[in-house]
Design a protein around this motif. Structure first.
Motif, mmCIF file in Angstrom:
data_model
loop_
_atom_site.group_PDB
_atom_site.id
_atom_site.type_symbol
_atom_site.label_atom_id
_atom_site.label_comp_id
_atom_site.label_asym_id
_atom_site.label_seq_id
_atom_site.Cartn_x
_atom_site.Cartn_y
_atom_site.Cartn_z
ATOM 1 N N SER A 99 0.837 -1.209 0.000
ATOM 2 C CA SER A 99 0.000 0.000 0.000
ATOM 3 C C SER A 99 0.871 1.259 0.000
ATOM 4 N N GLU A 102 -2.472 15.834 -0.510
ATOM 5 C CA GLU A 102 -3.283 14.644 -0.229
ATOM 6 C C GLU A 102 -2.412 13.385 -0.303
ATOM 7 N N GLU A 122 -0.023 13.067 2.609
ATOM 8 C CA GLU A 122 -0.676 12.596 3.842
ATOM 9 C C GLU A 122 -1.020 11.117 3.751
ATOM 10 N N GLN A 123 -1.449 10.694 2.555
ATOM 11 C CA GLN A 123 -1.752 9.267 2.369
ATOM 12 C C GLN A 123 -0.486 8.434 2.496
ATOM 13 N N ALA A 130 0.414 8.172 6.021
ATOM 14 C CA ALA A 130 -0.470 7.191 6.675
ATOM 15 C C ALA A 130 -0.005 5.768 6.362
ATOM 16 N N SER A 131 0.351 5.516 5.077
ATOM 17 C CA SER A 131 0.754 4.153 4.734
ATOM 18 C C SER A 131 2.111 3.814 5.354
ATOM 19 N N ARG A 169 3.088 4.959 8.261
ATOM 20 C CA ARG A 169 2.795 4.676 9.672
ATOM 21 C C ARG A 169 2.215 3.263 9.815
ATOM 22 N N TYR A 170 1.392 2.868 8.864
ATOM 23 C CA TYR A 170 0.811 1.521 8.916
ATOM 24 C C TYR A 170 1.907 0.473 8.721
ATOM 25 N N ALA A 182 3.913 0.235 11.835
ATOM 26 C CA ALA A 182 3.138 -0.442 12.884
ATOM 27 C C ALA A 182 3.128 -1.949 12.634
#
Lengths: 182, 315
Positions: free
Chosen positions: A35, A123, A126-127, A130-131, A133-134, A137
């Motif tokens: 992703s 955008e 930020e996406q 987010a990916s 960070r995922y 994690a």
């Protein structure tokens, strides 16, 4: 006898369950990486659009735009995670630099196309964040699993090693939110 | 939002003349209620005396007292409904119009039940759905609406049925500033509906996963479920998490949020009604100032969550 069967079953079942759990976590890391890759590709696609939009206005910034194009080509090649991180950070820096430099060009600032593109870049950034960070994690979850007992034994036998985190340089963590309202 | 000093001038010039007849009506309604209660209370000693002396005149008198009390209370109930509506139409509408021009106010309307259910914030469907004080408008580029809601579930133990509140408070919907297609729910860690079993079954049925986030302060206060791990993080950025923590500190532990179909849904439990006139106390300046504070809460939510920041390509 039933006790013996029970113990044998347990000895077989427990490693299987642990192994399946480890595989799930490993797959989660792969999915997260995928992703993130999609988002990197999205940003990669935005670079030529940005260069096309700004080059007419920013004629004194040729070097900056050329380095952006060059870096985009490097990003396209296959890299290890660590190298990808470096290139990704550089690309993010350059994109931010183009947006900040655009401040000096009032016509560009007012361009509808540029504003739309800027929104799309923000955008995507930020996406992408987010990916990332995922992904981190998922890596963290996977590391916890392969290092804690007893799953560390199964991970060791299955040859499951550590994965690299995708960490951004401290200075590029925040996407500059430049306002182009005149 | 207009300053309090300006509101004082507006109150004196525009609202006070309207409040005079309303205040007279309120006093009459209050008298109806008190008279009704007095008659009912007066019947108790009569029933007691009748128990001792067994006199048919006393028992008839006692029933007359009860009946008169009931008539007064029914009258009270009907007139207070009309009074509340009149108050809202004339006073609350003007207060809202003055505080935030451009907002539309519908005293008898509420957030649609379909929207409430769509938010997915509550795990049980309501058997009774009530609400009023619907407000809608734009805050910059953000469309928003909110209303008071009271949803209840009927609980039966075989012998008795009773109503249990699912949610009572302010329910708020706004257009979120980012595009997304998944479903993300942010519940308070102390939400009573999230016991172990409901957590398991609801996440299983809704195909949701727990999203573990980086902020320890946020994780301590909220639990996040989503059907898209990346999208949940796209919505819940580190700065948004900080703001959600502040929002919870401001509004209390029961605050919960969901993000569905590019909308944000916020449920804020509130004990009192949103724009209800007082019946047994005067509706003076300070009372009307409270309505402005309520409206301010909604704007605080939008500002705190920066719903008006449009930096991400969504117009």
């Amino acid at each position: 006898m039933p006790l013996l069967i029970g113990i044998l079953l347990l000895l077989v079942l427990v490693p299987v369950i642990i192994y399946n759990n480890l595989i799930r976590k490993k797959n989660a890391v792969d999915n997260a990486f995928f992703s993130m890759d999609v988002m990197l590709k999205k940003r990669y696609d935005l670079v030529p659009q940005l260069v096309d939009t700004v080059k007419g206005y920013m004629q004194h910034e040729r070097t900056l735009l050329e380095s952006l194009t060059l870096l985009r080509q490097q990003v396209a090649e296959k890299h290890a995670v660590n190298d990808s991180v470096k290139l990704d950070n550089q690309l993010q820096n350059l994109l931010a630099q183009v947006q900040v430099t655009a401040e000096n060009y009032p016509d560009l600032k007012a361009s509808e196309n540029f504003l739309r593109l800027q929104g799309a870049i923000n955008e995507t950034e930020e996406q992408l964040a987010a990916s990332r960070r995922y992904y981190n994690a998922a890596v963290n979850d996977y590391h916890n699993a392969i290092q804690s007992f007893p799953s560390s034994l199964v991970a060791g036998l299955a040859g499951m090693g550590r994965k690299d985190y995708f960490s951004t340089a401290e200075e590029t963590k925040a996407v500059p939110s430049v306002s182009f309202k005149s | 939002m207009e300053a309090s000093k300006d509101f004082r001038a507006f109150y004196e010039k525009e609202l006070q003349p309207l409040l005079v007849p309303l205040e007279t009506e309120r006093r009459k309604i209050k008298k109806l209620a008190l008279t009704g209660i007095l008659f009912l209370l007066g019947s108790f000693p009569l029933f007691f005396i009748n128990g001792v002396v067994q006199n048919p005149v006393i028992i008839v008198l006692a029933f007359i007292f009860v009946l008169t009390g009931m008539i007064f209370l029914v009258k009270f109930s009907n007139r207070q409904k009309k009074y509340r509506l009149l108050f809202k139409e004339s006073i609350v509408r003007k207060v809202i119009g003055f505080t935030e021009p451009g907002l539309e106010y519908f005293p008898g309307r509420a957030i649609e039940e379909a929207d409430y259910k769509k938010s997915g914030l509550f795990l049980t469907d309501p058997d009774r759905y009530k609400g009023d004080d619907y407000v809608q408008g734009m805050h910059g580029k953000t469309f928003f609406c909110f209303s008071e809601l009271h949803t209840e579930q009927q609980v039966s133990n075989g012998k008795q049925t009773s109503w249990v509140t699912i949610f009572k408070g302010l329910f708020f919907i706004a257009d979120f500033n980012k595009n997304f297609s998944g479903r993300t729910y942010v519940w308070s860690e102390k939400n009573p509906q999230l016991n172990f079993l409901s957590r398991f079954f609801s996440s299983f049925a809704r195909k949701l996963e727990v999203v573990k986030l980086e902020s320890p302060e946020f994780e301590k206060r909220f639990i996040v479920y989503s059907n898209d791990q990346v999208e949940a993080r796209y919505i819940l950025t580190p700065s948004f998490m900080e703001r959600a923590v502040k929002l919870q500190q401001m509004m209390g532990e029961g605050v919960c949020l969901s993000f569905i179909d590019t909308n944000i849904y916020v449920a804020v439990p509130i004990k009192d009604g949103l724009f209800e006139p007082a019946l047994f106390a005067s509706n003076d300046f300070s009372r009307l100032e409270e309505f402005r504070i309520t409206l301010g809460i909604v704007y605080d939510i939008m500002d705190e969550l920066r719903l008006n920041d449009r930096l991400w390509g969504k117009e």
